[in-house]
Every structure is written in C-alpha cells, then in structure tokens.
Write a protein that holds these residues in place. Structure first.
Motif, mmCIF file in Angstrom:
data_model
loop_
_atom_site.group_PDB
_atom_site.id
_atom_site.type_symbol
_atom_site.label_atom_id
_atom_site.label_comp_id
_atom_site.label_asym_id
_atom_site.label_seq_id
_atom_site.Cartn_x
_atom_site.Cartn_y
_atom_site.Cartn_z
ATOM 1 N N MET A 111 43.537 37.804 57.460
ATOM 2 C CA MET A 111 42.035 38.056 56.231
ATOM 3 C C MET A 111 42.801 38.276 55.432
ATOM 4 N N TYR A 112 43.466 39.610 55.010
ATOM 5 C CA TYR A 112 44.002 39.859 53.197
ATOM 6 C C TYR A 112 44.573 38.806 52.245
ATOM 7 N N PHE A 113 45.267 38.324 53.492
ATOM 8 C CA PHE A 113 45.204 36.340 52.207
ATOM 9 C C PHE A 113 44.545 35.536 51.718
ATOM 10 N N VAL A 114 43.305 35.855 52.743
ATOM 11 C CA VAL A 114 42.413 35.259 52.290
ATOM 12 C C VAL A 114 41.232 35.404 50.943
ATOM 13 N N LEU A 115 41.811 36.382 51.593
ATOM 14 C CA LEU A 115 40.516 37.352 50.198
ATOM 15 C C LEU A 115 41.595 37.567 49.522
ATOM 16 N N GLY A 116 42.945 37.827 49.023
ATOM 17 C CA GLY A 116 43.551 37.236 47.535
ATOM 18 C C GLY A 116 43.373 36.378 46.843
ATOM 19 N N VAL A 117 43.613 35.472 47.852
ATOM 20 C CA VAL A 117 43.679 34.001 46.510
ATOM 21 C C VAL A 117 41.468 33.807 46.752
ATOM 22 N N LEU A 118 41.008 34.563 47.304
ATOM 23 C CA LEU A 118 39.510 34.958 46.900
ATOM 24 C C LEU A 118 39.426 35.039 45.827
ATOM 25 N N PHE A 119 40.248 36.646 45.924
ATOM 26 C CA PHE A 119 40.020 37.411 44.318
ATOM 27 C C PHE A 119 40.244 36.785 43.231
ATOM 28 N N LEU A 120 41.760 36.367 44.009
ATOM 29 C CA LEU A 120 41.953 35.268 42.247
ATOM 30 C C LEU A 120 41.421 34.565 41.942
ATOM 31 N N PHE A 121 40.990 33.687 42.761
ATOM 32 C CA PHE A 121 39.760 33.014 42.184
ATOM 33 C C PHE A 121 38.713 32.437 41.706
ATOM 34 N N ILE A 138 37.801 49.896 54.097
ATOM 35 C CA ILE A 138 37.625 50.998 55.172
ATOM 36 C C ILE A 138 38.565 51.338 56.283
ATOM 37 N N PRO A 139 39.977 49.979 56.454
ATOM 38 C CA PRO A 139 40.609 50.230 57.239
ATOM 39 C C PRO A 139 41.046 51.066 57.314
ATOM 40 N N MET A 140 41.880 51.755 56.307
ATOM 41 C CA MET A 140 42.435 52.801 56.730
ATOM 42 C C MET A 140 41.985 53.777 57.063
ATOM 43 N N PHE A 170 43.787 47.546 44.758
ATOM 44 C CA PHE A 170 42.506 47.580 43.552
ATOM 45 C C PHE A 170 41.755 48.819 43.049
ATOM 46 N N PRO A 171 42.337 49.751 44.200
ATOM 47 C CA PRO A 171 41.862 50.988 43.313
ATOM 48 C C PRO A 171 42.622 51.038 42.282
ATOM 49 N N GLN A 172 43.702 50.664 42.283
ATOM 50 C CA GLN A 172 44.762 51.051 40.517
ATOM 51 C C GLN A 172 43.869 50.976 39.608
ATOM 52 N N LEU A 173 43.251 49.505 39.698
ATOM 53 C CA LEU A 173 42.444 48.740 38.868
ATOM 54 C C LEU A 173 41.133 49.455 38.079
ATOM 55 N N THR A 174 41.135 49.768 39.399
ATOM 56 C CA THR A 174 39.534 50.175 39.119
ATOM 57 C C THR A 174 39.183 51.355 38.332
ATOM 58 N N ILE A 188 34.335 42.455 41.183
ATOM 59 C CA ILE A 188 34.929 42.070 41.762
ATOM 60 C C ILE A 188 35.852 42.791 42.962
ATOM 61 N N ASN A 189 36.650 43.879 41.869
ATOM 62 C CA ASN A 189 38.079 44.498 42.058
ATOM 63 C C ASN A 189 36.998 45.367 43.288
ATOM 64 N N PHE A 190 36.326 45.891 42.415
ATOM 65 C CA PHE A 190 35.863 46.996 43.517
ATOM 66 C C PHE A 190 35.349 46.666 45.325
ATOM 67 N N ALA A 191 34.654 45.131 44.871
ATOM 68 C CA ALA A 191 34.128 44.620 46.203
ATOM 69 C C ALA A 191 35.493 44.874 47.303
ATOM 70 N N VAL A 192 36.728 44.223 46.890
ATOM 71 C CA VAL A 192 37.351 43.427 47.504
ATOM 72 C C VAL A 192 38.191 45.181 48.025
ATOM 73 N N GLY A 193 38.328 46.443 46.658
ATOM 74 C CA GLY A 193 38.899 47.623 47.290
ATOM 75 C C GLY A 193 37.507 48.098 48.412
ATOM 76 N N VAL A 194 37.211 48.744 48.581
ATOM 77 C CA VAL A 194 35.730 48.953 49.188
ATOM 78 C C VAL A 194 36.154 48.102 50.434
#
Lengths: 443, 267
Positions: free
Chosen positions: A416-426, A70-72, A21-25, A60-66
């Motif tokens: 969780m990331y699988f769901v996030l990825g699907v949501l993002f693509l959608f 945080i987990p990092m 996500f950050p690379q696209l941001t 959208i991309n920024f929200a997923v990036g943020v």
C-alpha cells in the motif's frame, strides 16, 4: 521470523515511511508563513503565488501524512497490546491530545488556508497560515513528548496491577528529555523543508523556467537552511547528545563506537564496529574530542560499553552506530553546503553557478535520510527497553497475534505504501511541472 | 469515574456512527446515483467539508479509549487484529480517494478514485457492522484477558467463532442498509432534480431492506443470546432504545414518502 521481529519491523517500516511526510509538513509550514509574511509586507503578488504554490505541495504532503499516521495509533493496540496495557494510562494522554486537539486545529485551518483566501482576505489568510504552523508544531510536540516518556519516564507511579498511571500531567509534558528532543527534531524538519525548497528552486533555474520563483526559493531556502543547519548541530544536537550521555550511557557508548572506558576519549569519524572482537575496525578519529564535547574537559572519563552489563546493551549496535554517524556526517555536510550557497548568494554568483545549483538540486533526499537516521539512533539505542528501565521490548508485544498474521499485514502495508509513494511523487512532480506562476487560487 | 469515561467513549462512538455514517452512506451509493462525473462531484462536495471532521470522532473515541481503558484497547485491538488492520486500510483508501480525486481534472483519474471511494465505503460499512456483531456475540477471553479471532472459521457461531459468521454478517448487512438509507436521505436533502429523485428511490428501497434485516437480526440475536428478553425485563428503561429505533424507522419511511428529506435524515 518470530512475532517480535515482525512487530518491530512493521512498526519501524510504517513509522519511517510516515515521518517522511510530517517532517516536510512542519518545515514547510514555517516557510509558508515566511512567504505569506513577505507577500503582505511587500504587497507582492509574486510572494503570494509562491505561498500558494507551496501550499499545494503542502496539501498533498499533508494528506499522505494523515493517512499514514492513523496506522501508528492503531498499532499500539494491534501489535503492542501488552505495552498499551502497561503504559496506556500515561502515553494515552499525549496521544489523545495530539489526535483531538492539534490534529483538529491543523486539518480545519488547513482547509481554510487552502480554499478560503478570497473570503478571508490577506490578513485572515496570513493568520490561518500561522495557525496551520502552530497546529503542526503542536502535533509534533505531543508525539515527541510521548516518545520522550519512553526514553526517560517521568511523572508516573506503578499501580497494583503492574501498569503505570500518571501522577503529574505537567511532568509528562515538560519532560526535560522532550524539550531537547523537540528542539532538535523541529529544526531537523526545517532543514528538510528548506532543502526541498532550495532544490525545486535550483531545478527551475537550471531548467531556465520560472526563473524569478527559482531565485526566490533558492534565496529564502538558503537563508532558512543555513540558520537551521547550524542550529540543528548547536545548540540543539549538542544538548540532545549530552542528555543521552548523562542518562543513557550504554546508548551513548554504542552510538560513538566506544567499547572501552577511557579518559580523554576520541571522537570517531569513520570506522566499522566489529561485534566479535568488540572493537572498531579502520577507525579514523580525533583524539580527546569526545571527552571535551561531552564534559568540556579534554581528559574527562567516558564510560565505554564494557562498563555496562551485556544484556543492557542495545541489541543492534552496528545499526545504531551507523545511524548516528550518518546523521552527524550529513549534518556536517549540510552546514558546508549552506555556507557555500550563502557565500555565492552574497557574492551574487549563485544563480549563474550551474555546478552549485546542481549540488543544491540533488541535495534534497539527504535531510530525509538524516532525519530518519536520527530517529533510528534514538529508537534502536533505546533497545532492549521499550520504556527505558521499565519494560523490555520483548514483553510489549500482543500475546495473541501470530507471526503469520503479522507478516500478512506487514506485506500489505509495504504494498500500500509503495502505491502511495508513487502517487505522491507523481502528484508533486506534476505540481512542480505546472509551476508557481500558473498557480492561481484554488476554489 | 470509570462509568463517566465509559459514557464519554460511548457518546463519541455514537457521534461517529451518526456523523460518519452518512458520509459512508454517500460513499456506498456514490456510483449508483451519481451517473455522470459532475453529479459525482456534487456528491463528493456534499460531504467534502465535513467528512474529516466526522472522522475526528473516531480518532477521539480511540484516543480516549486508549488512556481511559488501556487494557480494553489493547485486548480488543490485538484480538481483532486482521479486521482492524483491514478497516484501517479501507479508511486510508477512502481518505486518499476523497483527497486525491479533485487534484487532477481527468475523467479516468476521477473515475478511478470514485471506484476506490465507493468500494472502501461499502466494505467499511459491512465491517463496522460485523464488528458490532462481534461485540454483541461476545469473544472468548483467555485467563490474561486477551483473545484472538481469525477472520472466519466455518461461519458458524460455535464452537470456534471467527470475525465473520452468519450472525455478524447479518449485523454487517443491517449496518450496510441502514447507512445506505442514511446517506441517501442526506443526499436527497442536499440536492435537487434527478439526483434527489434517485436518492429518494434508494432511500425507499434500502428502507425495506433495513426493516427486513432488523427483524431478522433481532430473531438471530435471540437465538444466540436466549436471555436477552430477560435483560430487557430486568432493565425496563433499556426498552427505550429498540422502541426509539423502530419509531425513527417509521419516521424515515413517512418523511421520505412525503418528500421531507431533512426530517427523514434526522430520523
């Protein structure tokens, strides 16, 4: 599976997913500034709409990036407690600066950029776009400086309790390693942004809708993409690999698949490392080129893995070798694709060449792969060190977190990331289908 | 120097609790007082511009803690491994809930994210309270200064404690009810009409819960730390905090009854 393996796998998984996500941001932030600049200079609603469309995808991309970022910071404490105890006094500085300063700048100005166009006026809106760009690139710098310290520690001293503390804040910030890594990394992010823009433009042209926007996206994407794919190889990639060659010889030898020390070493294009026989199977190479690229002399000596003690070898040499070769191979293909696209654009044939547009449409995943492979090269190649020369990865984990607890959270992250990825693509596909011409200012 | 950093981190955490506290509270009551989709949109809009700014205080506190007290950061984050990762997941769900909700104008989509947002806010408030409970109760450090707490053991404080036991759950509920009334007061201040009426109702009911649970938690604290009164006797200025707590509780009650929501919120 022991705790060390789980901790490493969890960090590798969460950071690789996060960095999609950050690379696209960071790439798009620059492209949006360009679109917004053109909108003001040409007083064109067309470019303004284009900027708004990309700002939506950016949001959208920024929200997923943020949320994946945080987990990092958490994991430094939860899974890498001994490393944090050891190095927190140094890398805590850059991480805290990223968290407070850059992140704050970025998120507050992004809100203004997304929702404040009417109130700010065109010039004000352009300025917020620039500030979002600066904020995201500054964020990137603090993170790269953190990693650069782990690759090439500077500006620190050992404390009596065995941990390190900072002696020079500027040495940490101006670490020469950070400068080359940052340049290479940021241009890599621009490649991703440009390819995504081209790809969506090519889709509109092939689908015969939003044709004017499609042309704009392909044209601007190609110009920026051509410059970026050249810069990512030279001088930034060249600078970066020389840094590795001069400072981390064993990583360099493993990356290049060089098992034996040689004068006039060859540049390996393809081949499979055989770790039993310690040689490269089915090699395809260019004689003497590696020596020339590294030291500008055809017969310069380059140390192979045999020059280093085995316990200092990176612990997964095939993965390191493939990561590096995938990055370099794809980088070469990017240059070829952009040259082709730019040539057809110049000949005014690109928008009618459906075969070329198909290639451009399908190209967008590859910069993501190249960026990920590049980071894998940097990180796998740093092993067995967590902080190069100072602390080994095995000594950095949390002593009280068991493998079972680690696996629980790793599986949770994967789900969780699988769901996030699907949501993002959608959401992104939905925005693309919606199209830029209908993108009016959001409120 | 260390005392200075301690004060800075404590200040940042306090800012976080106060600021993010009310938007967490809004999340808790989100589905209760927002009956229709448009009412819920009003509630989200009331915290929309501020919630991520509020959360920066948590990031800032975490970041400062990291470089000022690396050992503390490392030991507590690894010791509270599971609850912290769960808090992290809840924070992520909450952020996604707020950010994604408005992207599609569809009742099912919004309703889904409303539930995610509310669910995550409720659990977060209880978990943050339980975390505070753990700090009050204390954790067993080993000789290297590390520890590990499972999520729960037998829900008793001794011999082997878990993150959740009867004591920390009480503190969790105190936090839950406090943030509920905090959030309700905020909404009462920011809205009018039916929403305001309902928010005031919630504020008053949760006020009684706060009172009962606070008294209960004080009694509970004295049973596990029998020397706590002596501490207050030794450091008389420390009495300011519980007294201020009860004075502002009284203030909340008074202002909320008389409809002065902004003052109730500040109390």
């Amino acid at each position: 599976m022991d705790a060390l393996f789980i901790d490493r796998l969890q960090f590798a998984f969460t950071i690789s997913f996060h960095y999609l996500f950050p690379q696209l941001t960071m790439g798009l932030a620059l492209l949006i500034v360009i679109l917004k600049y053109l909108a003001i200079k040409k007083k064109s609603e067309h470019y303004n709409n284009a900027a708004r469309f990309w700002a939506k995808i950016f949001g959208i991309n920024f929200a997923v990036g943020v949320v994946t970022g945080i987990p990092m910071e958490f994991q430094f404490g939860t899974n890498w407690a001994q490393f944090s105890t050891f190095a927190g006094g140094v890398i805590g500085q850059t991480l805290a600066m990223e968290g407070m300063f850059a992140f704050f700048l970025e998120s507050s100005f992004l809100g203004l950029f997304l929702y404040g166009e009417k109130k700010l006026g065109q010039t004000g809106h352009f300025i917020t776009a620039i500030l979002v760009f600066l904020g995201s690139w500054l964020s990137g710098y603090f993170i790269v400086a953190t990693n650069a310290w782990m690759q090439h520690p500077v500006g620190y001293a050992l404390s009596p309790d065995g941990s390190v503390h900072l002696t020079s804040f500027w040495a940490l910030l101006l670490n020469p390693w950070a400068l080359s890594q940052y340049a290479h990394n940021m241009i890599g992010a621009v490649v991703t942004g440009a390819f995504v823009m081209i790809s969506i433009g090519a889709y509109y042209l092939l689908a015969k809708r939003e044709i004017e926007y499609g042309k704009t996206f392909v044209r601007i994407g190609t110009i920026v993409g051509l410059i970026a794919s050249l810069l990512v190889a030279f001088p930034t990639g060249d600078w970066e690999s020389k840094n590795v060659a001069y400072n981390q010889g064993e990583k360099f030898a493993a990356m290049e698949g060089l098992f034996e020390t040689k004068q006039g070493a060859e540049l390996v294009l393809i081949g499979q490392p055989d770790m039993e026989k310690l040689r490269l199977d089915n090699p395809l190479h260019v004689p003497k080129l590696l020596s020339f690229l590294t030291y500008n002399r055809w017969n310069a000596e380059i140390k192979g893995l045999d020059a280093y003690p085995k316990d200092h070898w990176p612990d997964n040499i095939p993965l390191l070798y493939y990561g590096y070769h995938i990055m370099v191979g794809l980088g070469t293909i990017f240059i070829a694709a952009m040259l082709l696209s730019a040539f057809l654009l110049w000949k005014k044939k690109l928008f009618e060449s459906r075969w070329a547009l198909w290639i451009l449409l399908l190209s967008f995943p590859f910069p993501y792969i190249a960026n990920t492979a590049g980071w894998m090269t940097a990180e796998v190649g740093r092993q067995p060190w967590l902080v190069y020369g100072l602390m080994q990865t095995a000594d950095g984990i949390s002593p009280t977190v068991s493998a079972g607890n680690g696996l629980f959270t790793l599986l949770g992250f994967i789900g969780m990331y699988f769901v996030l990825g699907v949501l993002f693509l959608f959401l992104v596909v939905r925005t693309i289908n919606h199209g830029p011409s209908l993108t009016t200012e959001s409120h | 120097m260390e005392i200075l950093w301690f004060c800075i981190v404590a200040f940042m955490l306090a800012m976080y609790v106060v600021l993010d506290g009310f938007d967490l509270g809004v999340g808790i009551i989100h589905r209760i007082i927002g009956r229709t989709e448009s009412e819920r949109s009003i509630l989200i809009k009331a915290i929309g511009p501020v919630w991520d700014g509020n959360e920066v205080w948590l990031l800032a506190a975490g970041g400062t803690l990291y470089f000022a007290f690396p050992k503390l950061y490392a030991s507590s984050f690894s010791g509270f491994y599971l609850p912290l990762i769960i808090v992290l997941w809840l924070l992520m769900m909450r952020g996604i809930g707020i950010e994604f909700r408005h992207l599609i104008h569809n009742p099912m989509w919004k309703s889904f994210w409303d539930t995610v947002f509310s669910f995550a806010s409720i659990l977060l408030s209880i978990f943050l309270g339980a975390a505070l409970g753990n700090v009050i109760r204390g954790v067993p450090l080993n000789q290297d200064g590390y520890f590990f707490e499972p999520l729960w053991t037998t829900f008793t404080v001794v011999p082997e404690s878990g993150i959740l036991d009867w004591f920390t759950v009480i503190i969790g509920l105190v936090t839950f009810s406090t943030l509920t009334s905090h959030g309700a007061n905020y909404i009462a201040m920011k809205t009018d009409g039916d929403l305001q009426k309902r928010a005031r109702n919630v504020a008053q009911i949760s006020w009684w819960a706060v009172l009962l649970l606070s008294v209960g938690s004080i009694m509970a604290t004295t049973t596990i730390h029998t020397d706590i009164w002596r501490n207050y006797a030794d450091y008389p200025w420390g009495n300011i905090f519980p007294i201020a707590g009860f004075v502002s509780l009284a203030g909340m009650f008074f202002y909320s009854k008389s409809g002065r929501d902004a003052r109730a919120f500040i109390s």
